[in-house]
Design a protein around this motif. Structure first.
Motif, PDB file in Angstrom:
ATOM      1  N   HIS A 115       0.839  -1.211   0.000  1.00 13.70           N
ATOM      2  CA  HIS A 115       0.000   0.000   0.000  1.00 13.70           C
ATOM      3  C   HIS A 115       0.869   1.255   0.000  1.00 13.70           C
ATOM      4  O   HIS A 115       0.600   2.206  -0.727  1.00 13.70           O
ATOM      5  CB  HIS A 115      -0.914   0.013   1.229  1.00 13.70           C
ATOM      6  CG  HIS A 115      -2.204  -0.728   1.008  1.00 13.70           C
ATOM      7  ND1 HIS A 115      -3.093  -0.399   0.011  1.00 13.70           N
ATOM      8  CD2 HIS A 115      -2.749  -1.782   1.652  1.00 13.70           C
ATOM      9  CE1 HIS A 115      -4.137  -1.207   0.057  1.00 13.70           C
ATOM     10  NE2 HIS A 115      -3.951  -2.066   1.045  1.00 13.70           N
ATOM     11  N   GLY A 142      -8.308  -2.745   8.363  1.00 13.47           N
ATOM     12  CA  GLY A 142      -7.573  -3.436   9.414  1.00 13.47           C
ATOM     13  C   GLY A 142      -6.495  -2.596  10.073  1.00 13.47           C
ATOM     14  O   GLY A 142      -5.947  -2.996  11.099  1.00 13.47           O
ATOM     15  N   GLY A 167     -11.343   2.307   8.998  1.00  9.17           N
ATOM     16  CA  GLY A 167     -12.327   1.617   8.151  1.00  9.17           C
ATOM     17  C   GLY A 167     -13.390   0.921   8.990  1.00  9.17           C
ATOM     18  O   GLY A 167     -14.571   0.895   8.633  1.00  9.17           O
ATOM     19  N   ASP A 171     -17.364   1.308   8.929  1.00  9.54           N
ATOM     20  CA  ASP A 171     -18.217   0.136   8.679  1.00  9.54           C
ATOM     21  C   ASP A 171     -19.166  -0.160   9.841  1.00  9.54           C
ATOM     22  O   ASP A 171     -20.332  -0.481   9.630  1.00  9.54           O
ATOM     23  CB  ASP A 171     -17.347  -1.105   8.399  1.00  9.54           C
ATOM     24  CG  ASP A 171     -16.545  -0.964   7.116  1.00  9.54           C
ATOM     25  OD1 ASP A 171     -16.890  -0.098   6.298  1.00  9.54           O
ATOM     26  OD2 ASP A 171     -15.568  -1.708   6.945  1.00  9.54           O
ATOM     27  N   PRO A 185     -18.014   3.170   1.767  1.00  6.69           N
ATOM     28  CA  PRO A 185     -18.415   3.867   0.540  1.00  6.69           C
ATOM     29  C   PRO A 185     -19.831   4.450   0.630  1.00  6.69           C
ATOM     30  O   PRO A 185     -20.117   5.489   0.024  1.00  6.69           O
ATOM     31  CB  PRO A 185     -18.346   2.769  -0.534  1.00  6.69           C
ATOM     32  CG  PRO A 185     -17.418   1.737   0.019  1.00  6.69           C
ATOM     33  CD  PRO A 185     -17.589   1.785   1.503  1.00  6.69           C
ATOM     34  N   ASP A 188     -19.618   7.677   2.557  1.00  9.13           N
ATOM     35  CA  ASP A 188     -18.998   8.653   1.664  1.00  9.13           C
ATOM     36  C   ASP A 188     -20.058   9.279   0.754  1.00  9.13           C
ATOM     37  O   ASP A 188     -20.170  10.505   0.621  1.00  9.13           O
ATOM     38  CB  ASP A 188     -17.932   7.907   0.827  1.00  9.13           C
ATOM     39  CG  ASP A 188     -17.021   8.828   0.051  1.00  9.13           C
ATOM     40  OD1 ASP A 188     -17.260  10.048   0.062  1.00  9.13           O
ATOM     41  OD2 ASP A 188     -16.070   8.324  -0.578  1.00  9.13           O
ATOM     42  N   GLY A 275      -7.787   1.279   1.880  1.00  5.55           N
ATOM     43  CA  GLY A 275      -9.173   1.424   1.425  1.00  5.55           C
ATOM     44  C   GLY A 275      -9.824   2.758   1.775  1.00  5.55           C
ATOM     45  O   GLY A 275     -10.540   3.341   0.959  1.00  5.55           O
ATOM     46  N   ALA A 278      -9.802   6.032  -0.277  1.00  6.98           N
ATOM     47  CA  ALA A 278     -10.734   6.259  -1.396  1.00  6.98           C
ATOM     48  C   ALA A 278     -11.798   7.280  -0.998  1.00  6.98           C
ATOM     49  O   ALA A 278     -12.523   7.789  -1.854  1.00  6.98           O
ATOM     50  CB  ALA A 278     -11.413   4.950  -1.786  1.00  6.98           C
ATOM     51  N   THR A 305      -6.277   2.208  -4.197  1.00 14.37           N
ATOM     52  CA  THR A 305      -6.585   2.332  -2.769  1.00 14.37           C
ATOM     53  C   THR A 305      -7.008   0.981  -2.202  1.00 14.37           C
ATOM     54  O   THR A 305      -6.693   0.649  -1.067  1.00 14.37           O
ATOM     55  CB  THR A 305      -7.717   3.354  -2.504  1.00 14.37           C
ATOM     56  OG1 THR A 305      -8.885   2.944  -3.212  1.00 14.37           O
ATOM     57  CG2 THR A 305      -7.312   4.743  -2.928  1.00 14.37           C
ATOM     58  N   THR A 306      -7.730   0.204  -2.996  1.00 15.94           N
ATOM     59  CA  THR A 306      -8.151  -1.113  -2.507  1.00 15.94           C
ATOM     60  C   THR A 306      -7.049  -2.124  -2.839  1.00 15.94           C
ATOM     61  O   THR A 306      -6.039  -1.778  -3.435  1.00 15.94           O
ATOM     62  CB  THR A 306      -9.477  -1.545  -3.169  1.00 15.94           C
ATOM     63  OG1 THR A 306      -9.346  -1.339  -4.560  1.00 15.94           O
ATOM     64  CG2 THR A 306     -10.641  -0.747  -2.643  1.00 15.94           C
ATOM     65  N   ASP A 307      -7.290  -3.376  -2.470  1.00 15.75           N
ATOM     66  CA  ASP A 307      -6.261  -4.387  -2.697  1.00 15.75           C
ATOM     67  C   ASP A 307      -6.037  -4.580  -4.192  1.00 15.75           C
ATOM     68  O   ASP A 307      -6.989  -4.763  -4.946  1.00 15.75           O
ATOM     69  CB  ASP A 307      -6.693  -5.711  -2.044  1.00 15.75           C
ATOM     70  CG  ASP A 307      -6.740  -5.565  -0.535  1.00 15.75           C
ATOM     71  OD1 ASP A 307      -6.170  -4.575  -0.013  1.00 15.75           O
ATOM     72  OD2 ASP A 307      -7.346  -6.423   0.116  1.00 15.75           O
TER      73      ASP A 307
HETATM   74  O1  KG4 Z   1      -7.620  -1.633   2.341  1.00 19.83           O
HETATM   75  P1  KG4 Z   1      -8.952  -2.292   2.292  1.00 19.83           P
HETATM   76  O2  KG4 Z   1      -9.531  -2.552   0.918  1.00 19.83           O
HETATM   77  O3  KG4 Z   1      -8.908  -3.699   3.009  1.00 19.83           O
HETATM   78  C1  KG4 Z   1      -8.921  -3.952   4.368  1.00 19.83           C
HETATM   79  O4  KG4 Z   1      -8.023  -3.521   5.118  1.00 19.83           O
HETATM   80  O5  KG4 Z   1      -9.878  -4.671   4.769  1.00 19.83           O
HETATM   81  O6  KG4 Z   1      -9.948  -1.391   3.117  1.00 19.83           O
HETATM   82  C2  KG4 Z   1     -11.306  -1.687   3.248  1.00 19.83           C
HETATM   83  C3  KG4 Z   1     -11.930  -0.585   4.078  1.00 19.83           C
HETATM   84  C4  KG4 Z   1     -13.354  -0.893   4.500  1.00 19.83           C
HETATM   85  O7  KG4 Z   1     -13.466  -0.583   5.871  1.00 19.83           O
HETATM   86  C5  KG4 Z   1     -14.182   0.074   3.657  1.00 19.83           C
HETATM   87  O8  KG4 Z   1     -15.390   0.473   4.240  1.00 19.83           O
HETATM   88  C6  KG4 Z   1     -13.222   1.232   3.529  1.00 19.83           C
HETATM   89  O9  KG4 Z   1     -11.970   0.640   3.332  1.00 19.83           O
HETATM   90  N1  KG4 Z   1     -13.583   2.107   2.393  1.00 19.83           N
HETATM   91  C7  KG4 Z   1     -14.047   3.359   2.555  1.00 19.83           C
HETATM   92  C8  KG4 Z   1     -14.312   3.851   1.255  1.00 19.83           C
HETATM   93  N2  KG4 Z   1     -13.979   2.876   0.352  1.00 19.83           N
HETATM   94  C9  KG4 Z   1     -13.539   1.810   1.084  1.00 19.83           C
HETATM   95  N3  KG4 Z   1     -14.268   4.075   3.668  1.00 19.83           N
HETATM   96  C10 KG4 Z   1     -14.743   5.315   3.507  1.00 19.83           C
HETATM   97  N4  KG4 Z   1     -15.036   5.854   2.295  1.00 19.83           N
HETATM   98  C11 KG4 Z   1     -14.828   5.167   1.155  1.00 19.83           C
HETATM   99  N5  KG4 Z   1     -15.108   5.714  -0.031  1.00 19.83           N
END
Ligand code: KG4
Length: 338
Positions: A115, A142, A167, A171, A185, A188, A275, A278, A305-307
């Motif tokens: 990342h 995480g 995150g 969530d 998301p 957001d 994540g 984003a 931003t995501t995996d």
């Molecule tokens: O880095 P990632 O894909 O994987 C993990 O660490 O699990 O992050 C996932 C996290 C989730 O909590 C998701 O709700 C958050 O990133 N996330 C966001 C947005 N897009 C993904 N949180 C806030 N706003 C967003 N647009």
């Protein structure tokens, strides 16, 4: 001789493969798993099975889209951890098997380093990348960490969450509002229509550069509980304002410690990743903070931003230059920080 790295990412619920040549992205293929949606979270066993189904076609597509053949590869980089063990085993075993077949080295990558190093993935040679040292705010489902990045292999965690990650705060609060998983998301999207000053939630008083989000979660829960007692339609009527106020508070918490870290280290460059990077509000706030303070900001493309395997291939590229290869007896690991 050019260096061509195949990256493989399978730490959670995205199967991804990417090809990077001399730091330039040639392909990045991601198969996301919709199978978890109905369960309100990632089901580890289903994730492992979906990786098994996806890994061959995803790697094949990454190689084809890159316009290369597998014989052009210099090495295979794979995420060794942290993540779900069953998911990691799929990518790790596949990388080992392919590397033996092709007689090229394997490179193990720490997902979190990936990342951070995603900012070095270039689409064209003159794309700008961060100069060292820089601070990276790594915020995901995480982790919530402030990392001082001195070089691709020297990373120091200056602060991190002592309970929930940013995150998780998004969530868990979204879940209380009845929104689907993952709620980040959705918050957001709703926040864009709401008033960020309408509700006030408690902010943590944690020393130094560490974070805490569990108090905010409780304060959010109590606000909803108390108001729903008075008006059963409270959540429905205030969805956007609740989301905007929650997002605003999370951003304030993140920025307060980031600012402290900038002042302490005197760095001139700040990057965000993971994540939660984003999130539109987070992106705007970090960009504004950097502009106001004369700092250079690196805000990743949403795709990074995501995996994704592009960041894994990039981290692998740096290790390849150091001839830092992985032995075949190395197993994945579920937990670790940077
Ligand atoms: O880095 P990632 O894909 O994987 C993990 O660490 O699990 O992050 C996932 C996290 C989730 O909590 C998701 O709700 C958050 O990133 N996330 C966001 C947005 N897009 C993904 N949180 C806030 N706003 C967003 N647009």
């Amino acid at each position: 001789m050019s260096v061509t790295i195949l990256g493989i990412e399978s730490s959670c619920d995205d199967t991804s493969a990417a090809v990077i040549r001399d730091g330039i992205l040639l392909s990045n293929v991601i198969a996301s798993q919709s199978v978890h949606e109905e369960y309100g979270g990632v089901v580890p066993e289903l994730a492992s099975r979906a990786h098994q189904q996806n890994i061959v076609p995803v790697v094949d597509a990454a190689i084809n889209r890159a316009g290369i053949t597998k014989n052009d590869l210099s090495a295979i980089a794979f995420t060794r951890g942290p993540g779900l063990l069953g998911s990691l085993l799929v990518g790790t075993s596949f990388a080992k098997g392919l590397s033996l077949g092709l007689r090229i080295p394997i490179i193990d990558v720490n997902h979190l380093h990936g990342h951070v190093l995603s900012h070095f993935v270039r689409r064209k040679p003159d794309d700008e990348v961060p100069g060292f040292p820089f601070l990276c705010l790594l915020i995901s489902g995480g982790n919530s960490q402030i990392i001082l990045v001195r070089s691709p292999k020297e990373m120091e965690i200056l602060g991190q969450t002592i309970d929930d990650a940013a995150g998780e705060a998004f969530d868990k609060c979204a879940k209380v509002m009845g929104l689907p998983y993952p709620g980040g998301p959705h918050i957001d999207r709703l926040a864009a229509e709401g008033n960020p000053k309408k509700f006030h939630f408690s902010k943590p008083r944690i020393p130094e550069l560490d974070y805490s989000f569990s108090g905010l979660k409780t304060s959010f829960l109590y606000t909803l509980r108390d108001n729903v007692k008075l008006n059963p339609d409270f959540i429905k009527e205030n969805k956007a304002d609740l989301a905007a106020s929650l997002q605003h508070t999370i951003i304030e918490i993140l920025l307060e410690k980031l600012d402290m870290a900038v002042r302490r280290t005197g760095v001139s460059t700040v990057a965000i990743g993971g994540g939660v990077s984003a999130n539109s509000g987070v992106r705007q706030a970090v960009a504004k903070y950097c502009a106001d303070n004369g700092l250079k900001a690196f805000i990743p493309e949403r795709a990074f931003t995501t995996d994704n395997a592009a960041m894994v291939a990039m981290a692998g590229h740096f290790k390849y230059l150091d001839k830092d290869f992985c032995r075949y007896d190395q197993a994945p690991f579920a937990r670790v920080t940077v």
